[in-house]
Write a protein that holds these residues in place. Sequence first.
Motif, PDB file in Angstrom:
ATOM      1  N   ARG A 253       0.851  -1.193   0.000  1.00 36.90           N
ATOM      2  CA  ARG A 253       0.000   0.000   0.000  1.00 36.90           C
ATOM      3  C   ARG A 253       0.883   1.237   0.000  1.00 36.90           C
ATOM      4  O   ARG A 253       1.922   1.271   0.657  1.00 36.90           O
ATOM      5  N   VAL A 254       0.419   2.223  -0.724  1.00 38.15           N
ATOM      6  CA  VAL A 254       1.104   3.523  -0.700  1.00 38.15           C
ATOM      7  C   VAL A 254       0.133   4.570  -0.143  1.00 38.15           C
ATOM      8  O   VAL A 254      -1.011   4.642  -0.572  1.00 38.15           O
ATOM      9  N   GLU A 255       0.599   5.290   0.835  1.00 34.44           N
ATOM     10  CA  GLU A 255      -0.169   6.455   1.336  1.00 34.44           C
ATOM     11  C   GLU A 255       0.577   7.717   0.929  1.00 34.44           C
ATOM     12  O   GLU A 255       1.812   7.764   1.003  1.00 34.44           O
ATOM     13  N   TRP A 256      -0.190   8.686   0.494  1.00 32.68           N
ATOM     14  CA  TRP A 256       0.382   9.900  -0.105  1.00 32.68           C
ATOM     15  C   TRP A 256      -0.106  11.100   0.732  1.00 32.68           C
ATOM     16  O   TRP A 256      -1.278  11.438   0.725  1.00 32.68           O
ATOM     17  N   LEU A 257       0.795  11.689   1.470  1.00 36.05           N
ATOM     18  CA  LEU A 257       0.389  12.722   2.430  1.00 36.05           C
ATOM     19  C   LEU A 257       1.341  13.894   2.325  1.00 36.05           C
ATOM     20  O   LEU A 257       2.562  13.716   2.292  1.00 36.05           O
TER      21      LEU A 257
ATOM     22  N   PHE B  76       2.654   9.911   9.634  1.00 37.80           N
ATOM     23  CA  PHE B  76       3.100   8.593   9.164  1.00 37.80           C
ATOM     24  C   PHE B  76       3.680   7.780  10.319  1.00 37.80           C
ATOM     25  O   PHE B  76       3.466   6.568  10.428  1.00 37.80           O
TER      26      PHE B  76
ATOM     27  N   VAL C 157       3.623   3.427   9.550  1.00 39.26           N
ATOM     28  CA  VAL C 157       3.929   2.918   8.205  1.00 39.26           C
ATOM     29  C   VAL C 157       5.240   2.150   8.243  1.00 39.26           C
ATOM     30  O   VAL C 157       6.037   2.266   9.181  1.00 39.26           O
TER      31      VAL C 157
END
Lengths: 325, 568
Positions: free
Chosen positions: A59-63, A80, A85
């Motif tokens: 999974r990629v989280e983009w913040l 994060f 993460v």
Amino acid sequence: MRHLRAVLTVILAACLLFSPAVWADDLLTIGLMPRSLGNPIFLDAFESAQQKAQELGVRVEWLAPYDFSTEGQVIAIESFIERGVDGLVVSVNDEPEIRAVIRRAIEKGIPVVTFDGDSPESGRLFHIGIDNFKAGWEAGQAMLKIVRERGLDNEPLSLVMMSGVPDALHHNQRLEGFTAALEGQLEVTVAEILHNQDIVDLAVIQVEDYLQNNPEVDLFFFAGGWPFYVPSDAMPYFKGWALAGGIAVGIDVFYDALLLQRDGILQYLVGQDMAAMGALGVELLVNYLRTGVLPPEEFVEVGLTYASRDNLDELLRIYEPWLVK
Amino acid sequence: MQNTGKSTCWGIQSIRTRLLLSYLAIALLPLSILGWLSVNVYLASMTDQVTNYSQEVVKRVAQDIDEYFLDIDFLLRRDQDFYIDQFIKLVQNNNITNSRKYVFRIWEDFANLRRVKPGLEDLAITFADGLVLSSYGFYYTDQVPQSSEVTILGPRLNRIGREVVTMVRPYAAADRGQVYISADIAVERLASMADFKASPRGYVYITDAEGRIIFSPHQDVVDDSEAILTHSAESSVTGWQIVSVVYADEVEAELAYLKSLTYTAIALVLAGVCFLVVFLSHTFSKPIRRLQEFARKANLEGDGAAEDLPIRGQDEIAQLGMDLKRMLARIRELMSQNLQEQKLLRKLEIESLTNQIKPHFLYNTLDMIIGLLEQEQTDQAIHLIEALGNFFRLSLSRGQEVVQVRNEIEHIRSYLYIQQLRHGQGYQYHIQVLDPEVLECYMPRLLLQPLVENAIFHGILPSDGPGRVDVVVRRSNSGVEFTISDNGVGIQPERLAQIRSLLSGETEANDDMPCFGLLNVHKRAQLVFGPDYGVSLESEPGQGTTVTLEIGCFEQTTDFDIKESALG
């Protein structure tokens, strides 16, 4: 120093190897933080990172803050960390607050990789990006060539440069590369360095305001493509200045920037492969999390793209319109 | 019993003290009523004010919250939002890699909304599997809303650690389950909306319908150890209760402050009133005290010491003091005059008495008694001795100053009898009382004898013919009138005028004058009864003389005594 880094790397790798995420090898979550959400240049990295994540089964989280700010970036990284993460890929300025929060992440067992903007002293594992000095140098060489073609190389010239924020290491390296290319070749005076705080809208306003008030300036260098997302008609002073003989070169190649180049507003572009940076960031970090293997070099360089009149049509066919602005 | 000035100055019965107490009562009563009314009216007003303000505050906060959340709800109603719809479709098709255009537009839209709506911390599209696209970016969450209606969640910490409440609205149904659109509202914004205080320590807190705290500026919402006043209102949009807290002791403290202020004001006013009252009572009573001092000195010291005291001012009391001063001087003058008159009266009495008891009168009478005895006229001798005895007894009158007219008549009767015998029956006498009631009147003694003596010695004896003395007693308009008439030689006009001049006081008398007895009677009558009384004289040479004595009538001896004591 190199021994120390190697020892730290082994220790960190050992910690990660025995972490639950690694052992379980379940869905890894990689946090990616661009400089801001409001700068479309990072959308290539966003998409490529998502794509790579799907390929790797993570999974990629983009913040990020919508407008660039060190405080916003610190908050995002802390988020994060709080989220837990498995790794971080971030584009930052080399500032004390950033170094501190990256160290806190590392202390929590979260490996950190930088892309685009680096913070070498923060303890990050490695950096993915372009050779920023070279990119600036190449842009400078292109500027030098155009000036000579126009027979202006023996005249005193005034130069305006646009950067993001003063502490952005990669932007400063681009400025240094550009001025190094011109040094000794032209009689150039730097009239102004505009800092747009990494805000696209502000960059457009600054360019228009400056050229409205100082149309006599001869050269313009953009260390990033902030103002290139709008059509040429949306920047009448810039357009008028360029068509009247002003020479503008910059860094970042994308479809809208190519359109400006096609319209004669920009004369030369040096592109950085943001998509590669996003994809490589996820790939190399996941690889490290899963295998503990680091890239052979601390600096993972992605190649440069050059956009001149010679390859403009081809590039316009390759690059897709974003239509985000 | 005498009062000194000091003892009466501050005594309860002194005018000064009464003035002081009266003024104080006049000032204290309205002040006390005013203070009491002020405190009670303000207490009621303050309580009402706090209540009204608190109710107004909670209503206002509830209204603000309703308006704010209605605005947020309006922002969340995005059923026709093209970019969100397209993004949802791409996510449904797992084509996230081509979503840049829509993602960027949504970010930009959300960022703009955050800019224009203070307190709007985040806007987010949340999928049932936890995928979130918010103004912070693109991430996953474990907290997926489950409600099919508009719901308000929290307070909670959002993705970047901000304390928020979240308003969630179902957006659209999708293959991956329900999609929600939500807005995070910073609790700080609620705090600013609830930042009202009905009192310095008071505050407003917010609970949800179940009583859970949404926002409170205090860790412990209500401190059970302190009495509080609460007022609440309900937010119709959120269902929250907005509660205003006011600590009762603050209201009481405010009241205590007001009380202390009022009491201080009353005390200050009273102090001022006391000062004024003392000043006024001192000022008003000063003339009275001076008058009192004047009277005290006049009473105690006499000798004109009081008259030397200065009396200033033009007020009634000063005028009274001046009148008293003049009256005192007049009394002293009259007393002095009376004393002189009494001395004169005594002198005249003594002179009259001395004049009566002349040695040759006594020797001649005794010789005549002896002669009668030698002639063996025993009865006549006895009568003579009785007359002589009566004469001296009545002359002395046992020391009485006044005698009845009856006694005075008897006195001259004895005298005339003795003189008639002495002078060989050479004249007749006749005593006539026309108004017998006058015999009961009292009169100074020895007034008639000198007049009868004059009639005999200066009227009848110098004449050749048979003499006659008539004494008539009658009531006059103002007392008793005695008329002594003789048919003797009379008085020459010049001599008569001279005597009248002496009687009227026009001519100064001396001891050598032959009419000493007449003047003595005249002066004594005037000293006792006044200038309207005394002796008058009528005479014709060769025809005789009539002397009239007019006196007052004392009903009893004490009349004379009273007058005498008053004069003395």
